[in-house]
Structures are given as structure tokens and as C-alpha cells.
Design a protein around this motif. Sequence first.
Motif, PDB file in Angstrom:
ATOM      1  N   TRP A 141       0.821  -1.209   0.000  1.00  0.00           N
ATOM      2  CA  TRP A 141       0.000   0.000   0.000  1.00  0.00           C
ATOM      3  C   TRP A 141       0.858   1.264   0.000  1.00  0.00           C
ATOM      4  CZ3 TRP A 141      -4.469   0.080  -1.918  1.00  0.00           C
ATOM      5  CH2 TRP A 141      -5.307  -1.031  -1.823  1.00  0.00           C
ATOM      6  N   ILE A 142       1.986   1.215   0.682  1.00  0.00           N
ATOM      7  CA  ILE A 142       2.895   2.370   0.665  1.00  0.00           C
ATOM      8  C   ILE A 142       3.432   2.579  -0.747  1.00  0.00           C
ATOM      9  CG2 ILE A 142       5.138   3.211   1.462  1.00  0.00           C
ATOM     10  CD1 ILE A 142       4.481   1.901   4.182  1.00  0.00           C
ATOM     11  N   ALA A 143       3.807   1.494  -1.415  1.00  0.00           N
ATOM     12  CA  ALA A 143       4.318   1.597  -2.787  1.00  0.00           C
ATOM     13  C   ALA A 143       3.250   2.152  -3.718  1.00  0.00           C
ATOM     14  CB  ALA A 143       4.791   0.223  -3.265  1.00  0.00           C
ATOM     15  N   ILE A 144       2.039   1.649  -3.598  1.00  0.00           N
ATOM     16  CA  ILE A 144       0.943   2.143  -4.435  1.00  0.00           C
ATOM     17  C   ILE A 144       0.686   3.617  -4.155  1.00  0.00           C
ATOM     18  CG2 ILE A 144      -1.557   1.994  -4.808  1.00  0.00           C
ATOM     19  CD1 ILE A 144      -1.271  -1.041  -4.511  1.00  0.00           C
ATOM     20  N   ASP A 145       0.714   3.995  -2.885  1.00  0.00           N
ATOM     21  CA  ASP A 145       0.505   5.389  -2.504  1.00  0.00           C
ATOM     22  C   ASP A 145       1.567   6.292  -3.133  1.00  0.00           C
ATOM     23  OD1 ASP A 145      -1.034   7.320  -1.004  1.00  0.00           O
ATOM     24  OD2 ASP A 145       0.709   7.472   0.342  1.00  0.00           O
ATOM     25  N   ASN A 146       2.831   5.850  -3.113  1.00  0.00           N
ATOM     26  CA  ASN A 146       3.913   6.637  -3.723  1.00  0.00           C
ATOM     27  C   ASN A 146       3.696   6.811  -5.218  1.00  0.00           C
ATOM     28  OD1 ASN A 146       5.292   7.043  -1.349  1.00  0.00           O
ATOM     29  ND2 ASN A 146       6.652   5.307  -1.637  1.00  0.00           N
ATOM     30  N   ILE A 147       3.287   5.740  -5.878  1.00  0.00           N
ATOM     31  CA  ILE A 147       3.064   5.803  -7.330  1.00  0.00           C
ATOM     32  C   ILE A 147       1.920   6.757  -7.644  1.00  0.00           C
ATOM     33  CG2 ILE A 147       2.304   4.457  -9.329  1.00  0.00           C
ATOM     34  CD1 ILE A 147       3.879   2.080  -8.058  1.00  0.00           C
ATOM     35  N   VAL A 148       0.829   6.644  -6.905  1.00  0.00           N
ATOM     36  CA  VAL A 148      -0.325   7.520  -7.138  1.00  0.00           C
ATOM     37  C   VAL A 148       0.055   8.976  -6.874  1.00  0.00           C
ATOM     38  CG1 VAL A 148      -2.636   8.125  -6.310  1.00  0.00           C
ATOM     39  CG2 VAL A 148      -2.051   5.731  -6.734  1.00  0.00           C
ATOM     40  N   ASN A 149       0.806   9.241  -5.816  1.00  0.00           N
ATOM     41  CA  ASN A 149       1.232  10.613  -5.511  1.00  0.00           C
ATOM     42  C   ASN A 149       2.078  11.192  -6.637  1.00  0.00           C
ATOM     43  OD1 ASN A 149      -0.128  10.733  -3.083  1.00  0.00           O
ATOM     44  ND2 ASN A 149       1.651  10.105  -1.873  1.00  0.00           N
ATOM     45  N   GLU A 150       2.973  10.386  -7.200  1.00  0.00           N
ATOM     46  CA  GLU A 150       3.794  10.868  -8.318  1.00  0.00           C
ATOM     47  C   GLU A 150       2.933  11.150  -9.540  1.00  0.00           C
ATOM     48  OE1 GLU A 150       6.938  11.875  -8.402  1.00  0.00           O
ATOM     49  OE2 GLU A 150       6.992  11.451  -6.267  1.00  0.00           O
ATOM     50  N   TYR A 151       1.955  10.300  -9.776  1.00  0.00           N
ATOM     51  CA  TYR A 151       1.055  10.503 -10.918  1.00  0.00           C
ATOM     52  C   TYR A 151       0.270  11.797 -10.750  1.00  0.00           C
ATOM     53  CZ  TYR A 151      -2.750   9.854 -14.200  1.00  0.00           C
ATOM     54  OH  TYR A 151      -3.659  10.045 -15.200  1.00  0.00           O
ATOM     55  N   VAL A 152      -0.244  12.019  -9.557  1.00  0.00           N
ATOM     56  CA  VAL A 152      -1.062  13.207  -9.295  1.00  0.00           C
ATOM     57  C   VAL A 152      -0.212  14.476  -9.363  1.00  0.00           C
ATOM     58  CG1 VAL A 152      -2.417  14.390  -7.510  1.00  0.00           C
ATOM     59  CG2 VAL A 152      -2.801  11.966  -7.960  1.00  0.00           C
ATOM     60  N   SER A 153       1.004  14.432  -8.841  1.00  0.00           N
ATOM     61  CA  SER A 153       1.857  15.631  -8.824  1.00  0.00           C
ATOM     62  C   SER A 153       2.340  16.001 -10.223  1.00  0.00           C
ATOM     63  CB  SER A 153       3.063  15.424  -7.906  1.00  0.00           C
ATOM     64  OG  SER A 153       4.015  14.560  -8.511  1.00  0.00           O
ATOM     65  N   ARG A 154       2.426  15.011 -11.113  1.00  0.00           N
ATOM     66  CA  ARG A 154       2.845  15.224 -12.494  1.00  0.00           C
ATOM     67  C   ARG A 154       4.187  15.940 -12.594  1.00  0.00           C
ATOM     68  NH1 ARG A 154      -0.894  13.377 -15.685  1.00  0.00           N
ATOM     69  NH2 ARG A 154      -0.441  14.571 -17.546  1.00  0.00           N
ATOM     70  N   GLU A 155       5.084  15.587 -11.667  1.00  0.00           N
ATOM     71  CA  GLU A 155       6.427  16.160 -11.671  1.00  0.00           C
ATOM     72  C   GLU A 155       7.435  15.069 -12.005  1.00  0.00           C
ATOM     73  OE1 GLU A 155       7.116  17.899  -7.858  1.00  0.00           O
ATOM     74  OE2 GLU A 155       5.481  19.333  -8.062  1.00  0.00           O
ATOM     75  N   ASN A 156       8.544  15.488 -12.607  1.00  0.00           N
ATOM     76  CA  ASN A 156       9.614  14.543 -12.893  1.00  0.00           C
ATOM     77  C   ASN A 156      10.384  14.256 -11.607  1.00  0.00           C
ATOM     78  OD1 ASN A 156       8.907  14.549 -15.569  1.00  0.00           O
ATOM     79  ND2 ASN A 156      10.378  16.145 -16.098  1.00  0.00           N
ATOM     80  N   LYS A 157      10.692  13.003 -11.377  1.00  0.00           N
ATOM     81  CA  LYS A 157      11.500  12.597 -10.233  1.00  0.00           C
ATOM     82  C   LYS A 157      12.549  11.628 -10.764  1.00  0.00           C
ATOM     83  CE  LYS A 157      11.162  10.913  -5.527  1.00  0.00           C
ATOM     84  NZ  LYS A 157      10.240  10.396  -4.505  1.00  0.00           N
ATOM     85  N   GLU A 158      13.812  12.038 -10.670  1.00  0.00           N
ATOM     86  CA  GLU A 158      14.895  11.264 -11.253  1.00  0.00           C
ATOM     87  C   GLU A 158      14.847   9.803 -10.804  1.00  0.00           C
ATOM     88  OE1 GLU A 158      19.527  12.110 -12.250  1.00  0.00           O
ATOM     89  OE2 GLU A 158      18.875  12.551 -10.212  1.00  0.00           O
TER      90      GLU A 158
END
Length: 105
Positions: free
Chosen positions: A21-38
Motif C-alpha cells: 500500500w505504501i508503494a501504491i501510494d507513492n506511485i499515485v502521488n507521483e502521478y497526481v503531482s505530475r512532476e519529474n522525479k529522477e
Amino acid sequence: AFLPPLSLLYHSCQALALFWWIAIDNIVNEYVSRENKEYFARLVPYDEVVGNDYNLSVSTYVEQEDTREKVDISKLNAEISEIVAREQVLREEIDKIIAEIEVSA
């Protein structure tokens, strides 16, 4: 056969579910933020996806982090030189011992 206690299995599964669930939460947060993360996420323009024949493989757009150990070549060469020198000393000592054995035999 070794059978671990059920409570241990329960807690292991519970920890794995939490990690999931933590991994899924991180993925969803990155999708929502729409920012590049190296090494993790990148917002790719549609034209680039088209240019890659609609390939949606993450590795096509996000570079993997290089986690290999960094090696100092000059330090490594110095260590090899020390080992070679020590090996030569040991060979000479072995030759002396063999010569003494041959003389006494």
C-alpha cells in the motif's frame, strides 16, 4: 518439515500488505503531482510516445539509477601492486625453504 507459527506468517503478510500500500501510494502521488522525479517518474510528452511507436515501457523514458559500487582505479592498482610485491616475497621465501630441503636431503 519446519512450519513457522501462524502468527509469524500473519505478521509477515501484514507487513507485506503495508509495504504494498505504501508503494501504491507513492506511485499515485507521483502521478497526481505530475512532476519529474529522477530514476522514478517522468512526464512524457505525447509526441515522444508517438516517436517511440507508443511504447509505454517505463524503462524507455525513465533512466535506471546506477547502484553499482564506484571503484577508485588508482587505489585498486596500488592494492594490486602491493599484493604482487608480497607474492614475490613469499615466492622467494618458498624457494629458500625448498633449497634448504634439497641441501639437507
